[in-house]
Each structure stands twice: as structure tokens, then as C-alpha cells.
Scaffold this motif. Sequence first.
Motif, PDB file in Angstrom:
ATOM      1  N   GLU A  56       0.831  -1.199   0.000  1.00 57.07           N
ATOM      2  CA  GLU A  56       0.000   0.000   0.000  1.00 57.07           C
ATOM      3  C   GLU A  56       0.866   1.251   0.000  1.00 57.07           C
ATOM      4  OE1 GLU A  56      -3.618   2.075   2.602  1.00 57.07           O
ATOM      5  OE2 GLU A  56      -2.404   0.470   3.458  1.00 57.07           O
ATOM      6  N   GLU A  57       1.970   1.200   0.737  1.00 58.91           N
ATOM      7  CA  GLU A  57       2.857   2.371   0.832  1.00 58.91           C
ATOM      8  C   GLU A  57       3.402   2.749  -0.533  1.00 58.91           C
ATOM      9  OE1 GLU A  57       6.963   3.794   3.135  1.00 58.91           O
ATOM     10  OE2 GLU A  57       6.177   1.769   3.397  1.00 58.91           O
ATOM     11  N   LYS A  58       3.795   1.738  -1.315  1.00 59.70           N
ATOM     12  CA  LYS A  58       4.339   2.005  -2.646  1.00 59.70           C
ATOM     13  C   LYS A  58       3.283   2.601  -3.554  1.00 59.70           C
ATOM     14  CE  LYS A  58       6.819  -0.189  -6.476  1.00 59.70           C
ATOM     15  NZ  LYS A  58       7.393  -1.466  -6.995  1.00 59.70           N
ATOM     16  N   MET A  59       2.041   2.087  -3.463  1.00 59.07           N
ATOM     17  CA  MET A  59       0.964   2.612  -4.302  1.00 59.07           C
ATOM     18  C   MET A  59       0.652   4.066  -3.950  1.00 59.07           C
ATOM     19  SD  MET A  59      -1.701  -0.565  -4.825  1.00 59.07           S
ATOM     20  CE  MET A  59      -1.966  -0.863  -3.080  1.00 59.07           C
ATOM     21  N   LEU A  60       0.608   4.365  -2.656  1.00 56.63           N
ATOM     22  CA  LEU A  60       0.270   5.720  -2.228  1.00 56.63           C
ATOM     23  C   LEU A  60       1.355   6.724  -2.584  1.00 56.63           C
ATOM     24  CD1 LEU A  60      -1.256   4.988   1.305  1.00 56.63           C
ATOM     25  CD2 LEU A  60      -2.491   5.722  -0.737  1.00 56.63           C
ATOM     26  N   LYS A  61       2.610   6.263  -2.653  1.00 59.74           N
ATOM     27  CA  LYS A  61       3.718   7.181  -2.905  1.00 59.74           C
ATOM     28  C   LYS A  61       3.831   7.584  -4.375  1.00 59.74           C
ATOM     29  CE  LYS A  61       5.351   7.749   1.207  1.00 59.74           C
ATOM     30  NZ  LYS A  61       6.595   7.096   1.646  1.00 59.74           N
ATOM     31  N   ASP A  62       3.137   6.896  -5.272  1.00 54.65           N
ATOM     32  CA  ASP A  62       3.188   7.246  -6.695  1.00 54.65           C
ATOM     33  C   ASP A  62       2.160   8.344  -6.961  1.00 54.65           C
ATOM     34  OD1 ASP A  62       3.361   7.490  -9.391  1.00 54.65           O
ATOM     35  OD2 ASP A  62       2.942   5.381  -9.859  1.00 54.65           O
ATOM     36  N   PRO A  63       2.613   9.595  -7.168  1.00 60.76           N
ATOM     37  CA  PRO A  63       1.664  10.701  -7.347  1.00 60.76           C
ATOM     38  C   PRO A  63       0.886  10.624  -8.649  1.00 60.76           C
ATOM     39  CG  PRO A  63       3.890  11.453  -7.814  1.00 60.76           C
ATOM     40  CD  PRO A  63       4.015  10.041  -7.287  1.00 60.76           C
ATOM     41  N   ARG A  64       1.336   9.799  -9.596  1.00 59.69           N
ATOM     42  CA  ARG A  64       0.661   9.714 -10.891  1.00 59.69           C
ATOM     43  C   ARG A  64      -0.473   8.695 -10.886  1.00 59.69           C
ATOM     44  NH1 ARG A  64       5.289   7.652 -14.456  1.00 59.69           N
ATOM     45  NH2 ARG A  64       5.339   6.251 -12.646  1.00 59.69           N
ATOM     46  N   ARG A  65      -0.501   7.822  -9.914  1.00 61.60           N
ATOM     47  CA  ARG A  65      -1.526   6.775  -9.854  1.00 61.60           C
ATOM     48  C   ARG A  65      -2.907   7.409  -9.721  1.00 61.60           C
ATOM     49  NH1 ARG A  65      -1.563   1.224  -8.321  1.00 61.60           N
ATOM     50  NH2 ARG A  65      -3.459   0.571  -7.239  1.00 61.60           N
ATOM     51  N   LEU A  66      -3.855   6.951 -10.518  1.00 58.02           N
ATOM     52  CA  LEU A  66      -5.194   7.531 -10.535  1.00 58.02           C
ATOM     53  C   LEU A  66      -6.161   6.725  -9.663  1.00 58.02           C
ATOM     54  CD1 LEU A  66      -5.549   8.483 -14.316  1.00 58.02           C
ATOM     55  CD2 LEU A  66      -4.641   9.836 -12.425  1.00 58.02           C
ATOM     56  N   TYR A  67      -7.163   7.436  -9.123  1.00 62.69           N
ATOM     57  CA  TYR A  67      -8.136   6.843  -8.206  1.00 62.69           C
ATOM     58  C   TYR A  67      -9.546   7.255  -8.610  1.00 62.69           C
ATOM     59  CZ  TYR A  67      -4.171   5.808  -5.138  1.00 62.69           C
ATOM     60  OH  TYR A  67      -2.994   5.329  -4.631  1.00 62.69           O
ATOM     61  N   ALA A  68     -10.525   6.540  -8.063  1.00 61.53           N
ATOM     62  CA  ALA A  68     -11.919   6.954  -8.235  1.00 61.53           C
ATOM     63  C   ALA A  68     -12.118   8.271  -7.497  1.00 61.53           C
ATOM     64  CB  ALA A  68     -12.865   5.887  -7.689  1.00 61.53           C
ATOM     65  N   PRO A  69     -12.895   9.197  -8.053  1.00 58.73           N
ATOM     66  CA  PRO A  69     -12.979  10.552  -7.484  1.00 58.73           C
ATOM     67  C   PRO A  69     -13.929  10.659  -6.298  1.00 58.73           C
ATOM     68  CG  PRO A  69     -14.341  10.408  -9.447  1.00 58.73           C
ATOM     69  CD  PRO A  69     -13.650   9.082  -9.316  1.00 58.73           C
ATOM     70  N   GLY A  70     -13.562  11.527  -5.345  1.00 53.54           N
ATOM     71  CA  GLY A  70     -14.468  11.969  -4.293  1.00 53.54           C
ATOM     72  C   GLY A  70     -14.831  10.951  -3.232  1.00 53.54           C
ATOM     73  N   ARG A  71     -15.945  11.231  -2.528  1.00 59.75           N
ATOM     74  CA  ARG A  71     -16.473  10.318  -1.517  1.00 59.75           C
ATOM     75  C   ARG A  71     -17.180   9.169  -2.209  1.00 59.75           C
ATOM     76  NH1 ARG A  71     -19.036  13.674   1.316  1.00 59.75           N
ATOM     77  NH2 ARG A  71     -17.685  13.757   3.139  1.00 59.75           N
ATOM     78  N   LEU A  72     -16.913   7.953  -1.736  1.00 52.97           N
ATOM     79  CA  LEU A  72     -17.426   6.758  -2.391  1.00 52.97           C
ATOM     80  C   LEU A  72     -18.584   6.166  -1.599  1.00 52.97           C
ATOM     81  CD1 LEU A  72     -13.903   5.266  -3.068  1.00 52.97           C
ATOM     82  CD2 LEU A  72     -15.407   6.211  -4.808  1.00 52.97           C
ATOM     83  N   TYR A  73     -19.674   5.863  -2.313  1.00 47.17           N
ATOM     84  CA  TYR A  73     -20.813   5.171  -1.732  1.00 47.17           C
ATOM     85  C   TYR A  73     -20.860   3.766  -2.327  1.00 47.17           C
ATOM     86  CZ  TYR A  73     -22.296   9.683   0.069  1.00 47.17           C
ATOM     87  OH  TYR A  73     -22.349  10.884   0.741  1.00 47.17           O
ATOM     88  N   HIS A  74     -20.568   2.789  -1.488  1.00 49.91           N
ATOM     89  CA  HIS A  74     -20.425   1.406  -1.942  1.00 49.91           C
ATOM     90  C   HIS A  74     -21.700   0.633  -1.618  1.00 49.91           C
ATOM     91  CE1 HIS A  74     -17.942  -2.583  -1.817  1.00 49.91           C
ATOM     92  NE2 HIS A  74     -18.554  -2.396  -2.963  1.00 49.91           N
TER      93      HIS A  74
END
Length: 337
Positions: free
Chosen positions: A190-208
Amino acid sequence: MKKDYVDTGGQAPPYLLYLDHDHADIVLAIRGFNLARESDYAVLLDNKLGKRKFDGGFVHNGLLNAAECVLNAECDVLKELVEKYPKYTLTFTGHSLGSGVAALLTMVAVQNLDRLGNIPRTRVRCYAIAPARCVSLNLAVRYADVINSIVLQDDFLPRTATPLEDIFKSLFCLPCLLCLRCMRDTCTSEEKMLKDPRRLYAPGRLYHIVERKPFRCGRFPPVVRTAVPVDGRFEHIVLSCNATSDHAIIWIEREAETALELMREKDHTLEIPTKQRMERQKSLAKEHSDEYKAALRRAVTLSVPHAFSPSQYGTFDERNDNEDSQQSDFEDRIIGQ
């Protein structure tokens, strides 16, 4: 007002602008991905990791271009409507490809509120249904107060960090691609994934929306769980036979309506007095605000690149060395708290 592919010139998906007087809403709804349209592929494939910067983070280049195209075409109409109906909320929404465009359109609108008559940020909101991963982690957290994403159970698209262009180039081998991505993500910290500033994520608050339980057959009454990107809930693909069907808007609509009806029945059964209901609504708003601030603090403590608390007005930040130094001091104070 409706715009089709001819009107947009293929630079953006078709969209519909209408007034919802029953809910005091000005709604701009953007169509999802059309497998038969080359222009949708062009929008989707116009991206490389780290290609486009926006407001101190990274975004999907093709989706941002489409969002800017829509805003440039409709900003005068939107400005006229928000001034004519000062109590109406400006809502952007979409599904799949359209949800990514809607999310980035919301971010661009928030950054350019002067083009919309200087309306407050609180009058702008977005509902992204089955969204693509289109923003970096710091932007996903910082815009969680205006962007809401809806994800059904095991939907693959909000989970896979595989570039969208690779997904649709490998459409007929999608199960194999998802399996390989799942194995790769499992072996990535998880640390490696979070440290990559280019990695894209789903936007905003998530309702699952959750309707199935692990190791259990059949469907259960759907429940809705909230999350923010730093929770890590959508960082791994779920190898499920429903990973693609959960992306279909017809299933999302059905389960969302069922979940809403169950919540309404629960409220009706409890017969909450009007005064207590108003107090509960206020407490929910405070909980959402606290959750948003907590997500920002956690992003800072996790050393997420460019994670900082933005101005409440959402203006552009031209950051220089002096500002970076001030930001570092700010982060130290946050961590110290």
C-alpha cells in the motif's frame, strides 16, 4: 437541452441539460461509454500515466479535455440558469465514461466559479456512477466535499489501476487482464501505491452498495457503505463473476432504489420526530465534514504527494519554493496534532 455527437464534434460524449424543479436542481447528465463510437475510444485512450497535471495533482488527459469542452460550450447557459434560480443546486452526473467527464467537469467548474457567476462552492456537486479512476489521490480526497461516487459491489472499473486504454484494447481478454492485475496488486505494498503521485483513483467520496456477502450464495438486501480513497477499499480487484455486470447502470439503479426504499422504511418504522430528524440531518452533515477533514489529515500522515488542505474557494495554486516551505510547515503542524 440535448447535445449529441454531432453537436460535441466527438470531443465529448453526448449530454443532457435540464431543470429538475421538484428537487431544485440544474442537472447536466453525461452519457456513458458507447462501444460503437470511435470518438468515445479517442477520449478514453487519450492518456498516459502522468501526462496531465491539474491543481497540484494528475488527471486523465482525455476526460479533462472533454470536461473543458463541455464547460466552454455551456458555461454561459449555466451562468444564466444559476442566476435565474439562485436557490437551485448545480449538479453534474454521468455513468462510466460520462462519470469521469462529470467529475473532472465539477473540478474545472469549482476552479472557475467566476465563469458561473461566482456562485459558492457548496452549490456545485457531482454524482459519478461507476466512475473510472481519473484523478490522483490528493485530488480525490480534496474534492470529496463536492464529488460523490456510487459503486455497486464488485464493479471492476473503479478498482483497477490499469490504464483505461489497456482495458479496452484488451476487451476480449478482460477476465485475464483483471486476474493478472489482481495478482500484481496483491504483491504491491500500500505504501508504494500511495507514494506514486501519478496513480489515478476513483474521485471523491465513495458510496459502496453491497448486496452479496463473501462465501454466501444469493443476494441480500443492499446496504450502503461510505468510504474515502485513502481507506484503500477499492485498491484491489475482486475476482467475481459479477465484476463486469455490476458496472451496468440498470443493476446500479435497481439496487440503489432498493437500498433507498429500505432506508426510508427504516426511518418510517422508527417514526423519528421532526425535531430529532432535523438534528440528525445536521449531525450527518457534521460527520461528512469530519470524515472529509480526517481523510485530508490521513493523506498528509501517509505522505501522499501534494496532500494539503486547499482554500475553501478552490482557486488555482501557483506553488513556488516559498509556498512549498510553508506547506511543509503546515503538514508538520497537522501531523503534530
